[in-house]
Write a protein that holds these residues in place. Structure first.
Motif, PDB file in Angstrom:
ATOM      1  N   UNK A  71       0.829  -1.207   0.000  1.00 60.62           N
ATOM      2  CA  UNK A  71       0.000   0.000   0.000  1.00 60.62           C
ATOM      3  C   UNK A  71       0.868   1.264   0.000  1.00 60.62           C
ATOM      4  N   UNK A  72       1.862   1.321   0.894  1.00 60.66           N
ATOM      5  CA  UNK A  72       2.696   2.508   1.014  1.00 60.66           C
ATOM      6  C   UNK A  72       3.616   2.665  -0.195  1.00 60.66           C
ATOM      7  N   UNK A  73       4.133   1.570  -0.726  1.00 68.49           N
ATOM      8  CA  UNK A  73       5.005   1.669  -1.906  1.00 68.49           C
ATOM      9  C   UNK A  73       4.256   2.265  -3.093  1.00 68.49           C
ATOM     10  N   UNK A  74       3.023   1.840  -3.296  1.00 75.29           N
ATOM     11  CA  UNK A  74       2.236   2.384  -4.397  1.00 75.29           C
ATOM     12  C   UNK A  74       1.943   3.865  -4.174  1.00 75.29           C
ATOM     13  N   UNK A  75       1.480   4.214  -2.968  1.00 75.79           N
ATOM     14  CA  UNK A  75       1.175   5.616  -2.689  1.00 75.79           C
ATOM     15  C   UNK A  75       2.422   6.484  -2.788  1.00 75.79           C
ATOM     16  N   UNK A  76       3.543   5.977  -2.297  1.00 77.27           N
ATOM     17  CA  UNK A  76       4.790   6.733  -2.359  1.00 77.27           C
ATOM     18  C   UNK A  76       5.185   7.012  -3.800  1.00 77.27           C
ATOM     19  N   UNK A  77       5.105   5.990  -4.653  1.00 77.52           N
ATOM     20  CA  UNK A  77       5.486   6.161  -6.053  1.00 77.52           C
ATOM     21  C   UNK A  77       4.605   7.200  -6.735  1.00 77.52           C
ATOM     22  N   UNK A  78       3.304   7.088  -6.548  1.00 79.82           N
ATOM     23  CA  UNK A  78       2.389   8.026  -7.202  1.00 79.82           C
ATOM     24  C   UNK A  78       2.537   9.428  -6.628  1.00 79.82           C
ATOM     25  N   UNK A  79       2.787   9.526  -5.331  1.00 79.71           N
ATOM     26  CA  UNK A  79       2.976  10.821  -4.687  1.00 79.71           C
ATOM     27  C   UNK A  79       4.224  11.519  -5.227  1.00 79.71           C
ATOM     28  N   UNK A  80       5.326  10.791  -5.338  1.00 82.68           N
ATOM     29  CA  UNK A  80       6.574  11.379  -5.827  1.00 82.68           C
ATOM     30  C   UNK A  80       6.460  11.736  -7.301  1.00 82.68           C
ATOM     31  N   UNK A  81       5.903  10.832  -8.107  1.00 77.31           N
ATOM     32  CA  UNK A  81       5.793  11.092  -9.549  1.00 77.31           C
ATOM     33  C   UNK A  81       4.888  12.285  -9.820  1.00 77.31           C
ATOM     34  N   UNK A 273      12.237  11.402  -8.843  1.00 79.04           N
ATOM     35  CA  UNK A 273      12.779  12.394  -7.911  1.00 79.04           C
ATOM     36  C   UNK A 273      14.105  12.962  -8.390  1.00 79.04           C
ATOM     37  N   UNK A 274      14.965  12.109  -8.928  1.00 78.99           N
ATOM     38  CA  UNK A 274      16.310  12.565  -9.274  1.00 78.99           C
ATOM     39  C   UNK A 274      16.440  13.054 -10.720  1.00 78.99           C
ATOM     40  N   UNK A 275      15.570  12.607 -11.621  1.00 82.50           N
ATOM     41  CA  UNK A 275      15.659  13.051 -13.011  1.00 82.50           C
ATOM     42  C   UNK A 275      14.763  14.247 -13.313  1.00 82.50           C
ATOM     43  N   UNK A 276      13.804  14.507 -12.441  1.00 81.20           N
ATOM     44  CA  UNK A 276      12.891  15.621 -12.673  1.00 81.20           C
ATOM     45  C   UNK A 276      13.494  16.960 -12.311  1.00 81.20           C
ATOM     46  N   UNK A 277      12.814  18.006 -12.709  1.00 83.13           N
ATOM     47  CA  UNK A 277      13.232  19.373 -12.435  1.00 83.13           C
ATOM     48  C   UNK A 277      12.908  19.711 -10.976  1.00 83.13           C
ATOM     49  N   UNK A 278      13.934  20.000 -10.186  1.00 86.36           N
ATOM     50  CA  UNK A 278      13.727  20.276  -8.771  1.00 86.36           C
ATOM     51  C   UNK A 278      12.953  21.577  -8.559  1.00 86.36           C
TER      52      UNK A 278
END
Length: 467
Positions: A71-81, A273-278
């Protein structure tokens, strides 16, 4: 494991803590800190985990913790993306434009998931409405439509439907629920439009003028993150996860012992997180880790504390008067408070023991009429409380972080009872209950809701424009 009624007390205490502690002056400030939420969650969840382990039922704790990790891995991925995508520009925050925003979210939720759609749209919606003082209702209806009711059409839309897919329900079967999907979302959007017209009329002339003079064409910044969105969605649909059953029986291959799906989620988050524009992430979207940490802190307690609650439900369910209507009522009512995915799984297994044709899913399958009720109840009623579905709390946390004073647990429930529950009742009377009288009552209720929406839309229209 057989449990007594009092075993659900820790879960009830946790729910009451979420509902009450933010409102009590003596605890309100402390509750703002995620460490306080984590302490309360663990205080309620850990004793349950220890009890089950000592009683020789540690596998149930392991399953609960693994479901929490998924549950947390999915939410984390979508939240960061989603934090790397910014809808630049600013359109007028009118009721018409806001309703179109929600309608688009409700449409795409079935194809990129309710969590993905909610995380993708909540920040642009908040940015568009930043000049307006009255925004709470917009966030609440984002939870109703985008984070829940929109995700009814495919197994990618909502976790309960994906569990059904894993149990052999054909991928395209959920498309047969389109009449209910359309009915509920149209009624909710009509209600929202009426509420937003009234709220727009209450805005100050200065706020309206600021909104009118802050317009610029819309454009998407951070398009590379849609690749990472696609990676997450593809992982949900096609990548296997760790096979706990095979591990427990000692028959797992090396491939079954690796959580491939969750690794893809984390890979998508890291790349985003690392390839996107900060600047897009931190300056434009004002990204912070607080919302995902809040969800992680609370749901570890929820997943552990609800273990005996689900066991108790399984014990009493055979004595319940199960039918099409009651399956919807029980699945829906419990999905609002127990998280809708495990509730779906529990009632799916119950329905598989009942007679009826045609049957859907792997043998012995589930009578289709019951599967319709279980699917509708788990997906649609997950919006009734903040904890009914994962993205609900995520949307609330993002809105809180953006300065919107969201209602408490009980306050949000009040919104649901006024606007969502009557809509779902009308749907159930028309599509689930059997009989001309029930259908007539459902149609009358639906007409009443539409009339209320029209009356709201016509009330106190702002002299500038409430379109």
């Amino acid at each position: 494991m057989t449990v007594a009624w009092w075993s659900v007390i820790p879960f009830a205490v946790l729910l009451l803590s979420i509902a009450i502690l933010p409102l009590v002056p003596a605890t309100a400030h402390a509750w703002e800190h995620n460490r306080t939420k984590l302490a309360v969650a663990l205080a309620c969840g850990l004793p349950v985990a220890v009890w089950f382990v000592v009683a020789g039922h540690g596998t149930e704790v392991v399953h609960a913790l693994w479901e929490y990790v998924q549950f947390i891995c999915l939410l984390l991925a979508l939240f960061v993306v989603s934090g790397g995508i910014f809808l630049a520009g600013d359109i007028r925050a009118t009721p018409r434009n806001n309703t179109i925003f929600l309608a688009i979210g409700g449409l795409i939720a079935s194809f990129i998931g309710t969590t993905g759609a909610a995380m993708l749209l909540i920040r642009p919606l908040l940015n568009t409405n930043r000049e307006r003082a009255h925004r709470v209702h917009t966030v609440v209806f984002t939870i109703f439509v985008v984070a829940n009711c929109g995700g009814l059409l495919t197994p990618l839309g909502d976790p309960p439907l994906f569990l059904g897919f894993l149990r052999g329900v054909p991928f395209e079967w959920t498309l047969s629920l389109w009449p209910q999907w359309l009915f509920v979302n149209v009624l909710l959007l009509a209600t929202y439009y009426g509420l937003d017209r009234r709220a727009y009329a209450r805005e100050t002339p200065e706020a309206i003028a600021w909104d009118d003079t802050s317009q610029s064409p819309l454009r998407v910044v951070g398009k590379i993150h849609f690749v990472f969105f696609a990676l997450v969605i593809a992982a949900v649909a096609f990548v296997p996860s760790l096979d706990l059953h095979a591990l427990e029986t000692g028959h797992a291959t090396w491939a079954q012992a690796i959580p491939w799906r969750e690794l893809v989620f984390l890979l998508a988050a890291v790349l985003s997180f690392f390839l996107g524009d900060r600047e897009v992430r931190f300056a434009y979207n004002q990204f912070s880790w607080a919302p995902i940490l809040e969800v992680a802190a609370l749901f570890i307690g929820i997943f552990l504390a609800m273990i005996p609650a689900l066991n108790f439900l399984a014990q009493v369910a055979p004595r319940l008067p199960l039918g099409e209507v009651t399956f919807f009522v029980f699945t829906g009512g419990l999905s609002a408070f127990l998280d809708n995915a495990p509730t779906y799984a529990t009632f799916y297994e119950m329905a598989s023991q009942l007679p009826g044709d045609p049957r859907i899913g792997l043998a012995p399958g589930v009578p289709e009429a019951y599967l319709v009720s279980i699917s509708l109840g788990s997906v649609l009623c997950g919006a009734i409380t903040y904890i009914g579905n994962g993205p609900n709390f995520m949307v609330k946390a993002v809105a809180d972080d953006a300065g919107v004073t969201m209602p408490s647990f009980g306050g949000y429930l009040g919104w649901s009872v006024r606007h969502l529950v009557p809509t779902l009742a009308a749907m159930a009377l028309i599509f689930i209950a059997d009989g001309v009288v029930w259908t007539a009552l459902g149609l009358a209720l639906a007409v009443g809701l539409l009339v209320r929406a029209v009356l709201l839309a016509r009330a106190h229209v702002h002299p500038v424009d409430a379109s």
